[in-house]
Design an enzyme around this catalytic site. Structure first.
Site, PDB file in Angstrom:
ATOM      1  N   SER A 104     -27.699 -21.975  55.847  1.00 14.64           N
ATOM      2  CA  SER A 104     -26.768 -22.054  56.990  1.00 14.64           C
ATOM      3  C   SER A 104     -25.350 -21.626  56.631  1.00 14.64           C
ATOM      4  O   SER A 104     -24.436 -21.799  57.443  1.00 14.64           O
ATOM      5  CB  SER A 104     -26.736 -23.489  57.527  1.00 14.64           C
ATOM      6  OG  SER A 104     -27.994 -23.886  58.017  1.00 14.64           O
ATOM      7  N   GLU A 153       0.789  -1.231   0.000  1.00 15.79           N
ATOM      8  CA  GLU A 153       0.000   0.000   0.000  1.00 15.79           C
ATOM      9  C   GLU A 153       0.821   1.281   0.000  1.00 15.79           C
ATOM     10  O   GLU A 153       0.404   2.280  -0.576  1.00 15.79           O
ATOM     11  CB  GLU A 153      -0.925   0.014   1.239  1.00 15.79           C
ATOM     12  CG  GLU A 153      -1.953  -1.102   1.280  1.00 15.79           C
ATOM     13  CD  GLU A 153      -3.000  -0.957   0.193  1.00 15.79           C
ATOM     14  OE1 GLU A 153      -3.194   0.164  -0.313  1.00 15.79           O
ATOM     15  OE2 GLU A 153      -3.621  -1.975  -0.182  1.00 15.79           O
TER      16      GLU A 153
END
Length: 788
Positions: free
Chosen positions: A346, A85
């Site tokens: 519990s 590019e």
């Protein structure tokens, strides 16, 4: 503004080189007036602590646009994209004048646009601000490119470009394409795969990866040959790349840890990368085990499960499973069970016992009564509806007995437990604080799995509760892209190291009822300390365990709140807890918990009476060893037997005021509390009663009268006026009481044995109830009777 645009149009008609110079002046002049906007809505990506991607979300504009960091741009990728590019990217100022002149000449000779001269910087501008391809717009892009160069480094511009390049459909950015087509991050791509991803952005509509791979491979090999001609890469690497097949296809985006991922995304909106503390291997294992286990228990109408796994050394949450199946729309799969408010059953008892150790009220061998007890109208029962009489504190905790826990909470005060849980970051308990009573220790409050697991991590760390870590520490290079996690609690010491060790020592016992049924034949028992819990109505099953390395919290139930008869912490949640520990840390090499080290430790041993757990007295013949916290544990002499003066036949007892001058005998009798006497009598358990007191004595003992256990002081009772039901009277009296006398509004109603149930038919109005024993001691209470 109109004059500026008119001037730009005139410039655009001149020669390209002159236009470039003018564009530079325009860019410099307009930079402050029209700053370029590089804010892009990225997809949120959740990573594990090793950097691998766990989960990815679409961006706000419904794109797969994942943020590639500079570390994702490898030298191989950089060389390929620059050669293809923009070879002079690192030397030009945002535009390449030579390329522009060459492109302009070719276009003029051909009479049409045959080639472009866009640099990577200019292409980045075009991706940020799409425009029609005209000379004017080209000039604007050129100026914007210069602006980018003024504000960003070359590496940052290249990074921005790679984050924006299109790959067709809603996929943008090289990282998105790498994950969605090759199923791996850019750093793991081969040269052939990198080349494939560099060629598609120029022709995303014709080069359709995953659809027409043969055509894509032809174009890929054409560029690989160009790299070969230009000697961009080593010859061997290029030959391998040319021979590599193209097997790309569209993958699903990673979807691990969906509940935590959604949570972090909501807590850190707009962050492109959120680094969680999760371990990908542990997370995947936990998700699989939870889903498999949930499939097995679904036959019992139990549909949901949640698991949280924490590294005790770092407080990092290494696995976070909010439900058994996130994709299940029927049973609320998207509900986050880690943060859902549930009843703990519990599971809070260990903290209560630890606080009692630190308050000096009990030691492990202190005897507590597990007998039916009325706590001002609150009459809890044990899980198995059985009672054990006198038991040690360690037995009561290991066996999760309810009556001793409620008695202990009453002695300590609920405010002590509530305050501790508030400091530990229990948000719902903080809101409920004013309304919480004794029932909270049996599940009468709201908690989350995250809060409970954090609490047990505190037990594993010597009583120090610290914030759990959902994300890794901030990256110093990008502090804004990490962290941001809100802390529910700061570090707080809730128990001493000595008390925490005593709790761990107790919870390690394996002779206890909360083991899964037939576990010897079905499960390998890991070496862990753990506690279970089952909420009222069997809506929630808990099992939370820890060793030196991990703490694992398991919740199982239905998000709908529907209870199931088969649901219990022992048989439903604990098997999954064992599976998780066996898969992750069976026979952990980290050793086991040791008592706090001397010389700072206050944990020592002492001899105590096995009947009470107190310091042995004259009647204690077989003392046993018990732990104590020096300077804290109560130092009380045992009084499990008391001296009574009787006649020779043991039929009468004398007090000091009525004892005769001769004929009396000094004897020792069990010093039983009234509730224990009542329990023995009701269960026909033999014990040695104290003879009745001398009836000729006119002195009344200063002890309290019988404790009325039914009815309840200040309560209102509603009756059917046509057919009023009878109400029961009950009491608990001392060991030396043979008869009690019941009075209704100061009128004798009936005489009875202390353990005998007495019934009466009530009438509307205020009612005073009195109970006197055969020593003249009495107790009163008042109730209100109303018609329905």
């Amino acid at each position: 503004m109109e004059s500026i645009w008119t001037w730009l149009k005139q410039i655009s008609r001149r020669k390209p080189v002159r236009a470039c110079g003018l564009a530079l002046l325009v860019a410099l002049g307009l930079d402050s007036l029209f700053p370029i906007n590089t804010a892009v809505p990225y997809s949120t990506v959740i990573t594990a602590r090793d950097g691998s991607i766990l989960h990815a979300f679409l961006s706000r504009d419904d794109k797969w646009r994942m943020y590639a960091e500079l570390s994702d741009i490898t030298p191989t990728l950089r060389d390929a994209i620059l050669y293809k590019e923009d070879k002079y990217f690192y030397v030009h100022p945002g535009f390449n004048p030579v390329s522009m002149v060459r492109a302009a000449g070719r276009n003029l000779l051909a009479g049409r646009r045959t080639s472009g001269a866009s640099t990577i910087t200019m292409q980045t501008v075009r991706l940020l601000e799409p425009r029609r391809r005209t000379y004017l717009n080209k000039l604007i892009e050129l100026g914007r490119a210069i602006q980018l160069e003024l504000h960003y480094s070359k590496d940052e511009i290249l990074q921005l470009y790679l984050n924006l390049i299109p790959y067709g459909g809603n996929i943008e950015g090289l990282k998105s394409a790498s994950l969605l087509y090759f199923g791996k991050p850019p750093v793991l791509l081969s040269l052939a795969e990198l080349t494939t991803l560099t060629i598609i952005p120029n022709r995303p509509s014709s080069l359709r990866l995953g659809v027409d791979n043969e055509r894509v491979m032809q174009e890929r090999n054409r560029w690989l040959n160009r790299f070969r001609t230009a000697h961009v890469y080593d010859e061997t690497i290029l030959i391998d790349a040319l021979n590599e097949p193209l097997t790309a296809y569209r993958h699903e985006a990673p979807q691990l840890a969906p509940h935590l991922s959604r949570r972090l995304k909501a807590e850190q909106p707009g962050e492109p990368i959120i680094r969680s503390a999760l371990s990908p291997g542990i997370q995947a294992t936990a998700e699989q085990l939870v889903q498999n286990y949930a499939n097995r228990i679904r036959v019992n109408d139990i549909h949901n499960a949640a698991v949280l796994i924490v590294d005790n050394q770092t407080q990092a949450v290494v696995a976070y499973v909010g439900s058994s199946d996130f994709r299940d729309p029927v049973d609320g799969g998207q509900v986050d069970g880690v943060r859902a408010i549930r009843s703990p059953g519990s599971a809070l008892k260990p903290i209560l016992y630890g606080l009692a150790f630190d308050a000096g009220i009990i030691t492990p061998k202190t005897k507590l009564n597990d007998v039916p007890t009325n706590f001002s109208g609150y009459e809890p029962d044990n899980y198995d509806r059985q009672f054990n009489g006198p038991v040690t504190a360690s037995f009561a905790l290991a066996n999760s007995l309810n009556i001793p826990a409620v008695s202990l909470l009453r002695e300590m005060g609920t405010s002590a437990l509530v305050s501790t849980l508030q400091k530990a970051g229990f948000s719902t308990v903080k809101r409920q604080a004013k309304d919480l009573g004794l029932s909270m220790i049996l599940g009468g409050c709201g908690v989350t799995l995250e809060e409970m697991t954090r609490l047990y991590v505190g037990l594993a760390n010597g009583g120090l509760v610290m914030p759990l870590t959902l994300t890794t520490p901030s990256d110093p290079l990008h502090p804004a892209r990490n962290g941001g996690q809100k802390r529910a609690v700061e570090s707080v010491k809730i128990l001493s190291p000595e008390a925490a060790y005593l709790i761990t020592h107790t919870l390690t016992q394996i002779t206890r009822p909360d083991l899964p049924n037939n576990f010897d034949n079905s499960y390998h028992l890991p070496r862990i300390a753990w506690k279970t819990g089952t909420s009222y109505g069997r809506r929630d099953a808990w099992s939370i365990g820890y060793n030196r390395r991990y703490t694992i919290g398991v919740w199982i139930g239905n998000f709908s709140g529907v209870g199931v008869a088969e649901l219990s912490g022992a048989n439903t949640a604990t098997p999954l807890l064992f599976q998780l520990f066996n898969a992750l840390d069976y026979n952990s090499p980290n050793g086991w918990f040791q008592p706090p080290a001397s010389p700072t430790s206050r944990l020592t041993t002492r001899l105590v009476c096995p009947e009470t757990g107190d310091i042995p007295g004259d009647s204690c013949l077989n003392p046993v060893t018990d732990f104590q916290i020096m300077g804290v544990s109560r130092h009380r002499t045992c009084q499990h037997r008391k001296v009574v003066f009787t006649n020779a036949a043991r039929t009468l007892a004398y007090c000091p005021h009525c004892r005769p001058d001769s004929g009396w005998v000094r004897r020792s009798y069990p010093n039983l509390t009234p509730d224990l006497v009542t329990f023995y009598q009701s269960r026909h358990i033999p014990f040695e009663p104290i003879p009745p007191h001398n009836p000729a004595c006119e002195r009344v003992s200063g002890m309290a009268g019988p404790a009325i256990t039914s009815l309840n002081e200040g309560s209102e009772y509603f009756i059917d006026a046509a057919q009023p039901a009878e109400l029961e009277l009950g009491c608990q009296a001392a060991n030396d009481v043979q008869l009690v006398f019941w009075y209704l509004n100061d009128k004798l109603y009936r005489r009875a044995r202390p353990d005998e149930a007495v019934f009466f038919r009530p009438w509307p109005g205020q009612l005073k109830i009195s109970c006197a024993d055969d020593r003249g001691r009495h107790s009163d209470l008042r109730v209100t009777i109303k018609n329905e």
